[in-house]
Design a protein around this motif. Structure first.
Motif, short mmCIF file in Angstrom:
data_model
loop_
_atom_site.label_atom_id
_atom_site.label_comp_id
_atom_site.label_asym_id
_atom_site.label_seq_id
_atom_site.Cartn_x
_atom_site.Cartn_y
_atom_site.Cartn_z
N ILE A 97 10.74 2.49 3.33
CA ILE A 97 10.05 1.86 2.19
C ILE A 97 9.62 2.94 1.20
CG2 ILE A 97 7.96 0.61 1.52
CD1 ILE A 97 8.29 -0.94 4.22
N VAL A 98 9.06 4.01 1.71
CA VAL A 98 8.60 5.11 0.84
C VAL A 98 9.79 5.79 0.16
CG1 VAL A 98 7.48 7.37 0.83
CG2 VAL A 98 6.45 5.47 2.08
N ASP A 99 10.86 6.00 0.90
CA ASP A 99 12.06 6.62 0.30
C ASP A 99 12.59 5.78 -0.85
OD1 ASP A 99 11.92 8.79 2.01
OD2 ASP A 99 13.52 8.08 3.34
N ASP A 100 12.63 4.46 -0.66
CA ASP A 100 13.08 3.56 -1.73
C ASP A 100 12.15 3.64 -2.94
OD1 ASP A 100 15.24 2.74 -0.25
OD2 ASP A 100 14.34 0.83 0.36
N ALA A 101 10.85 3.65 -2.68
CA ALA A 101 9.88 3.72 -3.78
C ALA A 101 10.00 5.05 -4.52
CB ALA A 101 8.46 3.53 -3.24
N LEU A 102 10.20 6.14 -3.78
CA LEU A 102 10.36 7.44 -4.42
C LEU A 102 11.64 7.50 -5.24
CD1 LEU A 102 9.21 9.78 -1.52
CD2 LEU A 102 8.06 9.49 -3.73
N ALA A 103 12.72 6.94 -4.70
CA ALA A 103 13.99 6.93 -5.44
C ALA A 103 13.83 6.16 -6.74
CB ALA A 103 15.09 6.32 -4.58
N GLY B 153 0.91 8.59 -7.27
CA GLY B 153 1.18 10.02 -7.39
C GLY B 153 1.74 10.71 -6.17
N ALA B 154 1.84 10.05 -5.04
CA ALA B 154 2.44 10.69 -3.87
C ALA B 154 3.92 10.95 -4.15
CB ALA B 154 2.27 9.81 -2.64
N ASN B 155 4.38 12.14 -3.80
CA ASN B 155 5.76 12.52 -4.07
C ASN B 155 6.57 12.82 -2.81
OD1 ASN B 155 5.81 12.41 -6.97
ND2 ASN B 155 4.43 14.16 -6.91
N SER B 156 6.02 12.43 -1.65
CA SER B 156 6.75 12.65 -0.39
C SER B 156 6.19 11.73 0.68
CB SER B 156 6.60 14.10 0.07
OG SER B 156 5.26 14.35 0.46
N TRP B 157 6.99 11.56 1.75
CA TRP B 157 6.54 10.77 2.89
C TRP B 157 5.26 11.39 3.48
CZ3 TRP B 157 5.58 6.86 5.63
CH2 TRP B 157 5.43 6.89 7.00
N ARG B 158 5.22 12.70 3.53
CA ARG B 158 4.04 13.38 4.07
C ARG B 158 2.78 13.03 3.27
NH1 ARG B 158 2.17 19.45 3.85
NH2 ARG B 158 0.78 19.43 5.64
N GLU B 159 2.87 13.05 1.97
CA GLU B 159 1.71 12.72 1.13
C GLU B 159 1.28 11.27 1.33
OE1 GLU B 159 2.54 13.79 -2.93
OE2 GLU B 159 2.83 15.89 -2.42
N VAL B 160 2.24 10.37 1.48
CA VAL B 160 1.91 8.96 1.72
C VAL B 160 1.23 8.81 3.08
CG1 VAL B 160 2.86 6.65 2.07
CG2 VAL B 160 3.72 8.08 0.21
N GLN C 224 0.82 -1.21 0.00
CA GLN C 224 0.00 0.00 0.00
C GLN C 224 0.86 1.26 0.00
OE1 GLN C 224 -2.30 -1.60 3.40
NE2 GLN C 224 -4.07 -0.65 2.38
N LEU C 225 1.97 1.23 0.71
CA LEU C 225 2.88 2.37 0.72
C LEU C 225 3.46 2.60 -0.68
CD1 LEU C 225 4.76 1.66 4.06
CD2 LEU C 225 2.99 3.38 3.67
N LYS C 226 3.92 1.52 -1.29
CA LYS C 226 4.48 1.61 -2.65
C LYS C 226 3.41 2.05 -3.65
CE LYS C 226 7.88 -1.95 -1.65
NZ LYS C 226 8.26 -3.35 -1.86
N GLN C 227 2.19 1.56 -3.49
CA GLN C 227 1.10 1.92 -4.39
C GLN C 227 0.77 3.41 -4.28
OE1 GLN C 227 -0.24 -0.25 -6.73
NE2 GLN C 227 -1.08 1.66 -7.53
N ALA C 228 0.85 3.95 -3.08
CA ALA C 228 0.60 5.38 -2.90
C ALA C 228 1.59 6.20 -3.71
CB ALA C 228 0.68 5.75 -1.42
#
Length: 66
Positions: A48-54, A21-28, A13-17
């Motif tokens: 996890i979110v940082d890796d997905a964003l990278a 279209g989420a572009n930051s940890w805050r948005e997720v 779910q974090l990766k899907q966010a």
């Protein structure tokens, strides 16, 4: 795997966010409510979110490389 037990949020779910279209940890966090209750999951969830964003921005850079 579940990352946030309080809110029932999984790594998928974090990766899907991010994919959606989420572009930051805050948005997720706003979208999933992950790490908004006890906060014990925050470090793992953010990693996890940082890796997905990278990965998202790396794919974007490769797609639009000149």
């Amino acid at each position: 795997m579940f990352v946030c037990l309080c809110k029932g949020v999984s790594d998928r779910q974090l990766k899907q966010a991010v994919t959606d279209g989420a572009n930051s940890w805050r948005e997720v966090r706003i979208e999933t409510e992950c790490a908004t209750q006890c906060g014990k999951c925050a470090c793992m969830a953010k990693a996890i979110v940082d890796d997905a964003l990278a990965q998202k921005f790396e794919d974007f850079d490769l797609a639009y490389a000149v």
